[in-house]
Motif scaffolding. Structure first.
Motif, PDB file in Angstrom:
ATOM      1  N   ALA A 143       9.318  16.606   4.388  1.00 10.93           N
ATOM      2  CA  ALA A 143      10.764  16.721   3.388  1.00 10.93           C
ATOM      3  C   ALA A 143      10.229  17.493   2.328  1.00 10.93           C
ATOM      4  CB  ALA A 143      10.836  15.953   3.682  1.00 10.93           C
ATOM      5  N   ALA A 144       8.906  17.271   2.168  1.00  8.88           N
ATOM      6  CA  ALA A 144       8.970  17.966   0.468  1.00  8.88           C
ATOM      7  C   ALA A 144       8.788  19.569   0.573  1.00  8.88           C
ATOM      8  CB  ALA A 144       7.242  17.706  -0.501  1.00  8.88           C
ATOM      9  N   LYS A 145       8.504  19.726   1.731  1.00 13.82           N
ATOM     10  CA  LYS A 145       7.937  21.080   1.782  1.00 13.82           C
ATOM     11  C   LYS A 145       9.401  21.923   1.789  1.00 13.82           C
ATOM     12  CE  LYS A 145       3.521  21.108   3.328  1.00 13.82           C
ATOM     13  NZ  LYS A 145       2.624  20.956   4.972  1.00 13.82           N
ATOM     14  N   GLU A 146      10.575  21.143   2.566  1.00  8.44           N
ATOM     15  CA  GLU A 146      11.490  21.672   3.022  1.00  8.44           C
ATOM     16  C   GLU A 146      12.448  21.945   1.223  1.00  8.44           C
ATOM     17  OE1 GLU A 146      13.518  22.456   6.521  1.00  8.44           O
ATOM     18  OE2 GLU A 146      11.431  22.519   5.652  1.00  8.44           O
ATOM     19  N   SER A 147      12.151  20.913   0.546  1.00  5.57           N
ATOM     20  CA  SER A 147      12.985  21.375  -0.176  1.00  5.57           C
ATOM     21  C   SER A 147      12.038  21.977  -1.593  1.00  5.57           C
ATOM     22  CB  SER A 147      12.331  19.638  -0.948  1.00  5.57           C
ATOM     23  OG  SER A 147      12.413  18.383  -0.385  1.00  5.57           O
ATOM     24  N   GLY A 148      11.540  22.861  -1.107  1.00  8.01           N
ATOM     25  CA  GLY A 148      11.081  24.206  -2.108  1.00  8.01           C
ATOM     26  C   GLY A 148       9.585  23.582  -2.697  1.00  8.01           C
ATOM     27  N   SER A 166       2.501  19.668  -1.922  1.00 11.15           N
ATOM     28  CA  SER A 166       3.722  19.002  -1.908  1.00 11.15           C
ATOM     29  C   SER A 166       3.288  17.593  -1.253  1.00 11.15           C
ATOM     30  CB  SER A 166       4.236  20.065  -0.451  1.00 11.15           C
ATOM     31  OG  SER A 166       4.705  20.990  -1.211  1.00 11.15           O
ATOM     32  N   ILE A 167       4.099  16.584  -1.816  1.00  9.80           N
ATOM     33  CA  ILE A 167       3.610  15.352  -1.301  1.00  9.80           C
ATOM     34  C   ILE A 167       4.820  14.437  -0.663  1.00  9.80           C
ATOM     35  CG2 ILE A 167       2.430  13.168  -2.710  1.00  9.80           C
ATOM     36  CD1 ILE A 167       2.328  14.931  -4.826  1.00  9.80           C
ATOM     37  N   GLY A 168       4.088  13.698   0.655  1.00  9.35           N
ATOM     38  CA  GLY A 168       4.909  12.436   1.475  1.00  9.35           C
ATOM     39  C   GLY A 168       4.427  11.341   0.727  1.00  9.35           C
ATOM     40  N   ILE A 169       5.718  10.484   0.944  1.00  9.22           N
ATOM     41  CA  ILE A 169       4.934   9.198  -0.164  1.00  9.22           C
ATOM     42  C   ILE A 169       5.361   8.325   1.300  1.00  9.22           C
ATOM     43  CG2 ILE A 169       5.104   7.472  -1.407  1.00  9.22           C
ATOM     44  CD1 ILE A 169       5.424   9.414  -3.900  1.00  9.22           C
ATOM     45  N   ALA A 170       4.871   7.254   2.322  1.00 10.38           N
ATOM     46  CA  ALA A 170       4.929   6.040   2.485  1.00 10.38           C
ATOM     47  C   ALA A 170       4.623   5.068   2.236  1.00 10.38           C
ATOM     48  CB  ALA A 170       5.013   6.493   4.432  1.00 10.38           C
ATOM     49  N   ILE A 171       4.473   3.824   2.227  1.00 12.97           N
ATOM     50  CA  ILE A 171       4.610   2.990   1.819  1.00 12.97           C
ATOM     51  C   ILE A 171       5.071   1.166   2.602  1.00 12.97           C
ATOM     52  CG2 ILE A 171       5.405   0.934   0.123  1.00 12.97           C
ATOM     53  CD1 ILE A 171       7.004   3.289  -2.249  1.00 12.97           C
ATOM     54  N   TYR A 189       7.621  15.344  -4.567  1.00 11.96           N
ATOM     55  CA  TYR A 189       6.536  14.751  -3.957  1.00 11.96           C
ATOM     56  C   TYR A 189       8.250  14.076  -3.563  1.00 11.96           C
ATOM     57  CZ  TYR A 189       8.456  11.767  -8.259  1.00 11.96           C
ATOM     58  OH  TYR A 189       9.094  11.198  -8.523  1.00 11.96           O
ATOM     59  N   ARG A 190       8.104  13.399  -2.381  1.00 16.41           N
ATOM     60  CA  ARG A 190       9.483  12.933  -1.283  1.00 16.41           C
ATOM     61  C   ARG A 190       8.937  11.769  -0.811  1.00 16.41           C
ATOM     62  NH1 ARG A 190      12.141  16.060  -3.709  1.00 16.41           N
ATOM     63  NH2 ARG A 190      13.350  16.937  -3.458  1.00 16.41           N
ATOM     64  N   LEU A 202       0.775  -1.110   0.097  1.00 13.24           N
ATOM     65  CA  LEU A 202      -0.360   0.138   0.140  1.00 13.24           C
ATOM     66  C   LEU A 202       1.082   1.141   0.010  1.00 13.24           C
ATOM     67  CD1 LEU A 202      -2.503  -1.265   3.262  1.00 13.24           C
ATOM     68  CD2 LEU A 202      -3.293  -0.556   0.178  1.00 13.24           C
ATOM     69  N   ALA A 203       0.374   1.797  -1.238  1.00  8.68           N
ATOM     70  CA  ALA A 203       1.235   3.124  -0.871  1.00  8.68           C
ATOM     71  C   ALA A 203       0.317   4.479  -0.571  1.00  8.68           C
ATOM     72  CB  ALA A 203       1.152   3.740  -1.940  1.00  8.68           C
ATOM     73  N   LEU A 204       0.952   4.773   1.018  1.00  4.88           N
ATOM     74  CA  LEU A 204       0.118   6.487   1.984  1.00  4.88           C
ATOM     75  C   LEU A 204       0.919   7.265   1.033  1.00  4.88           C
ATOM     76  CD1 LEU A 204      -1.843   7.047   3.409  1.00  4.88           C
ATOM     77  CD2 LEU A 204      -0.474   7.187   5.408  1.00  4.88           C
ATOM     78  N   LEU A 205      -0.059   8.498   0.797  1.00  3.21           N
ATOM     79  CA  LEU A 205      -0.051  10.297  -0.517  1.00  3.21           C
ATOM     80  C   LEU A 205      -0.637  11.139   0.942  1.00  3.21           C
ATOM     81  CD1 LEU A 205       0.477   7.457  -2.504  1.00  3.21           C
ATOM     82  CD2 LEU A 205       0.534   9.787  -4.205  1.00  3.21           C
ATOM     83  N   TYR A 206       0.256  11.609   1.481  1.00  3.19           N
ATOM     84  CA  TYR A 206       0.069  12.745   2.249  1.00  3.19           C
ATOM     85  C   TYR A 206       0.263  13.964   1.376  1.00  3.19           C
ATOM     86  CZ  TYR A 206      -1.042  11.381   7.314  1.00  3.19           C
ATOM     87  OH  TYR A 206      -1.954  11.024   8.348  1.00  3.19           O
ATOM     88  N   LEU A 207      -0.657  14.673   1.073  1.00  2.51           N
ATOM     89  CA  LEU A 207      -0.852  16.017   0.025  1.00  2.51           C
ATOM     90  C   LEU A 207      -1.364  17.209   0.929  1.00  2.51           C
ATOM     91  CD1 LEU A 207      -2.748  17.326  -1.620  1.00  2.51           C
ATOM     92  CD2 LEU A 207      -2.163  14.725  -2.526  1.00  2.51           C
ATOM     93  N   ASP A 208      -0.300  18.962   1.056  1.00  2.31           N
ATOM     94  CA  ASP A 208      -1.766  19.812   0.992  1.00  2.31           C
ATOM     95  C   ASP A 208      -1.138  20.725   0.014  1.00  2.31           C
ATOM     96  OD1 ASP A 208       1.391  21.178   1.448  1.00  2.31           O
ATOM     97  OD2 ASP A 208       0.888  20.353   3.903  1.00  2.31           O
ATOM     98  N   VAL A 209      -1.880  21.843  -0.064  1.00  2.00           N
ATOM     99  CA  VAL A 209      -2.362  22.953  -0.803  1.00  2.00           C
ATOM    100  C   VAL A 209      -0.656  23.810  -1.182  1.00  2.00           C
ATOM    101  CG1 VAL A 209      -2.959  24.438  -2.563  1.00  2.00           C
ATOM    102  CG2 VAL A 209      -4.845  22.484  -1.759  1.00  2.00           C
ATOM    103  N   ASP A 210       0.062  23.937  -1.737  1.00  2.00           N
ATOM    104  CA  ASP A 210       0.997  25.115  -1.361  1.00  2.00           C
ATOM    105  C   ASP A 210       0.688  26.306  -0.834  1.00  2.00           C
ATOM    106  OD1 ASP A 210       2.970  23.076  -0.997  1.00  2.00           O
ATOM    107  OD2 ASP A 210       3.666  23.239  -3.094  1.00  2.00           O
ATOM    108  N   HIS A 211       0.500  27.083   0.080  1.00  2.00           N
ATOM    109  CA  HIS A 211       0.545  28.540   0.408  1.00  2.00           C
ATOM    110  C   HIS A 211      -0.802  28.470  -0.073  1.00  2.00           C
ATOM    111  CE1 HIS A 211       4.859  29.250  -0.190  1.00  2.00           C
ATOM    112  NE2 HIS A 211       4.850  28.648  -1.470  1.00  2.00           N
ATOM    113  N   PHE A 212      -1.769  27.687   0.157  1.00  2.00           N
ATOM    114  CA  PHE A 212      -3.397  27.769   0.290  1.00  2.00           C
ATOM    115  C   PHE A 212      -3.722  29.455   0.903  1.00  2.00           C
ATOM    116  CE2 PHE A 212      -7.182  26.897   2.217  1.00  2.00           C
ATOM    117  CZ  PHE A 212      -8.110  27.073   0.968  1.00  2.00           C
ATOM    118  N   LYS A 213      -2.605  29.789   2.823  1.00  2.00           N
ATOM    119  CA  LYS A 213      -3.746  30.241   2.886  1.00  2.00           C
ATOM    120  C   LYS A 213      -3.154  31.793   2.301  1.00  2.00           C
ATOM    121  CE  LYS A 213      -2.646  32.831   7.558  1.00  2.00           C
ATOM    122  NZ  LYS A 213      -3.357  33.985   6.945  1.00  2.00           N
ATOM    123  N   HIS A 214      -3.236  32.055   1.740  1.00  2.00           N
ATOM    124  CA  HIS A 214      -2.881  33.482   0.464  1.00  2.00           C
ATOM    125  C   HIS A 214      -3.890  33.154  -0.553  1.00  2.00           C
ATOM    126  CE1 HIS A 214       2.333  32.796   0.083  1.00  2.00           C
ATOM    127  NE2 HIS A 214       1.932  33.360   1.485  1.00  2.00           N
TER     128      HIS A 214
END
Length: 695
Positions: free
Chosen positions: A415-420, A388-393, A424-425, A298-310
């Motif tokens: 880590a994906a956010k820290e990478s700019g 930005s997307i974070g992936i764990a398997i 995805y990471r 199973l692959a779990l992807l967490y993601l959020d919209v960059d700068h959604f607050k803007h």
């Protein structure tokens, strides 16, 4: 009533018989003028019932004893004579403001030589009492059974289970007239299959001797499906005899079950997007992660919209909600059967995929980034966002443990956010170690603030026109008891994430102002203010307090801000900057040239100083483009009457070129590295001695 009517109709002036009969009649009555609507005469019963005095009646019309909503109806009735010779229902007002439901009977009469209307009033209290007497004549059992809001029936089990009682509520529930059901068997109501099921239920309940509950889906008389709940039990029989009758309580629970179903759905789904919510997803992944294998990962992807607050801040929450709905739609469109997407809250989403290889997962992540890169239509305006997307398997990154899997996906997202961002990471073990280190550093930052482990270093700012000190920039350092001096690059981002930047920033302001207060009056102190500090409502008060406590002239304090201050919330930033400037504080824009809109902010606010970023100074001797930017900044500073300062000066060649191009001030390692306060004051002293020798 007829006695009064007969006494009034033939007369033009009230006689003694009328006066006596009218005054003492037990029914409230009055005579009124159909034109002016004024009361002409009112009897004692009316005075007693309504509570108005005779003097009050003399000044009143028949409209005054009616609520506003009834008055037009009264006018229409008088004009059209629609309430004559018949009883009409009205609402009247007592003198104390209470309302009274009445029936009135109107009749045309002659009174004192003119046309008038006699009104006879019957208080409906009497009618209700009469109705109660009628109701009380019924048998107590019939009254209870017929008026129960739930269905009640009784069957004679010695007569093939025929109904001997079937109340109105029962009829309403199943859609049959109770009269058509009485003395019939269940097969007359239900289809053959349902009738057999009912008979079996009856037998079971009759044998048990105690209440038995049944709930099932049946068909209403009109063919619609409904869910009925029935409780059946044998009625106790006289001593020594066997029970004969079966009592049933019937309820339609269709709506109740529908509401329960909707509530259950709402508890597990996001109200805005309709996606499964965090609770649903946590329950789902707990089951699925336990079954993941190397052959079926199973692959779990967490993601959020960059700068959604803007988006929320600039366009409002309605636009933000619309964006989230469109994001949810695009994510759903990417899924295959067996995959699931959920909204965890805010702009955070989670996806669970059944892809077997990392290459397939990477391909999905690429498609996801591409899908969200397409413009979103927000009220006819195209908006571009990234994610930005974070992936764990599982089981590779977390064997059969859903909590660990979710934590690892979250670390990968960080880590994906820290990478700019906009990338995805995949989870890596070192991410957990970094997270633990951040957590430890956060705890140590709290302790550092309490134990005063911070200190300020001061980097000289030099004036090029006189080769003398213009002041210093205050730079925070953390003297860790074990690790020694820690650079702000390492701990400031964590302080901003945790909110500790606010108390740390206030400490910097106080210490910087206190240090500068002891220097010669021509030297200024520059302090950096972060976006997080600008968002805090107490910044202006903190600056004023720091100046007052130190006794420092506001004109000697320079506040340095970056373009990101405007990106955060320009409606808040500009008024705050103006308030600071009104105090006499100088405002500098830092890292100029690295943002997208630096020039537009120069027009929006009159900065006192423009600090050219060190990246342009580094190539000034060899890169014609950098030199062109340096010259442009000098021109801009001149046009806006702002001081120009170049950061990162490290060579004599850079210094000479900046001087030749007309820069006002410089700072960098060539002119002095950040130094402790004692060294800064020694430099100030040597500068004073140099000037004295020159003088």
């Amino acid at each position: 009533m007829s006695d009064v009517q007969d006494a009034l109709q033939p007369i033009d002036t009230p006689n003694d018989d009328f006066q006596s009969l009218f005054a003492t009649h037990p029914s409230p009555m009055w005579v009124y003028d159909p034109v002016s609507l004024r009361f002409l005469i009112v009897n004692n019963a009316a005075v007693d019932l309504y509570g108005y005095s005779r003097q009050a009646y003399a000044e009143m019309t028949v409209l005054d004893i009616r609520p506003e909503r009834e008055r037009q109806r009264m006018r229409d009735a008088v004009q059209g004579r629609t309430d004559m010779e018949r009883a009409e229902r009205w609402t009247h007002l007592k003198a104390n403001g209470e309302t009274l439901e009445v029936r009135t009977y109107g009749r045309a009469v002659r009174f004192n030589g003119r046309d008038a209307i006699l009104a006879i009033v019957q208080d409906r209290t009497e009618v209700n009492a009469a109705q109660k007497q009628v109701t009380d004549t019924r048998s107590l059992l019939d009254s209870i059974v017929d008026n129960l809001p739930i269905g009640v029936f009784v069957k004679d089990m010695e007569a093939d289970g025929r109904y001997i009682l079937f109340n109105e509520a029962c009829g309403a529930i199943v859609g049959y007239d109770p009269a058509d059901v009485l003395h019939e068997e269940g097969k007359e109501i239900f289809d053959r299959k349902q009738a057999l099921a009912v008979r079996e239920q009856d037998a079971r309940a009759f044998r048990s001797g105690s209440p038995v509950s049944f709930e099932e889906t049946t068909s209403h008389a009109d063919g619609t499906a409904q869910i009925l709940r029935t409780v059946k039990r044998p009625l106790p029989a006289p001593t020594g005899s066997a029970p004969r009758y079966l009592l049933g309580i019937l309820q339609d629970v269709t709506e109740e079950r529908s509401v329960e179903s909707r509530l259950a759905y709402m508890a597990m789904h996001d109200a805005l997007t309709g996606l499964p919510n965090r609770a649903f997803f946590a329950d789902y992944i707990q089951r699925e992660a336990a079954q993941a294998t190397a052959e079926k990962p199973l692959a779990l992807l967490y993601l959020d919209v960059d700068h959604f607050k803007h988006i929320n801040d600039s366009k409002g929450h309605a636009a933000g909600d619309a964006l989230l709905c469109q994001v949810a739609s695009r994510l759903t469109g990417l899924l295959d059967d067996g995959d699931i997407v959920a909204r965890l809250g805010g702009d955070e989403f989670a996806i669970l995929l059944r892809l077997k290889t990392r290459a397939l997962i990477e391909g999905f992540a690429e498609r996801l980034l591409k899908a969200l890169a397409e413009p979103f239509d927000l009220d006819g305006v195209n908006e571009h966002v990234t994610c930005s997307i974070g992936i764990a398997i599982a089981p590779e990154h977390a064997a059969s443990d859903d909590d660990v899997l979710m934590r690892h996906a979250d670390l990968a997202l960080y880590a994906a956010k820290e990478s700019g961002r906009s990338t995805y990471r995949f989870y890596r073990p070192e991410m957990r170690l970094q997270a633990e280190r951040r957590h430890m550093l956060t705890a140590e930052l709290h302790e550092a603030l309490l134990k005063q482990q911070f200190e300020l270093h001061f980097q000289p700012i030099v004036r090029l026109d006189a080769d003398g000190l213009a002041g210093f920039e205050a730079l925070i350092r953390w003297r860790h008891p074990v690790r020694g001096l820690i650079s702000p690059v390492e701990f400031i981002p964590i302080a901003e994430e945790t909110g500790l930047i606010v108390p740390i920033g206030e400490w910097v302001l106080r210490e910087a102002c206190r240090a500068a207060a002891a220097w010669p009056g021509h030297l200024k102190i520059a302090v950096n203010i972060s976006v997080c500090q600008f968002r805090h409502n107490g910044l202006l008060a903190a600056v004023v307090t720091a100046l007052d406590e130190a006794g420092l002239n506001p004109e000697r304090l320079e506040i340095e801000v970056t373009e990101s201050v405007f990106l955060a919330d320009v409606k808040q930033s500009l008024p705050l900057l103006r308030a600071l400037k009104e105090l006499g504080i100088r405002i500098a824009i830092d890292d100029f040239g690295t943002g997208y809109s630096s020039f537009s902010y120069l027009r929006a606010f009159a900065f006192d100083k423009i600090k050219l970023d060190r990246s342009f100074v580094a190539g000034i001797e060899t890169d014609p483009g950098n030199l062109a930017i340096v010259r442009a900044v000098v021109g801009i500073g001149s046009g806006f009457n702002a001081t120009t300062l170049a950061e990162g000066v490290e060579t004599e060649g850079q210094l000479q070129r900046l001087k030749d191009e007309g820069f006002s001030e410089v700072q960098g390692f060539l002119l002095g590295k950040p130094m402790p306060r004692a060294d800064a004051e020694a430099l100030i002293q040597s500068e004073a001695l140099r000037l004295l020798a020159v003088g």
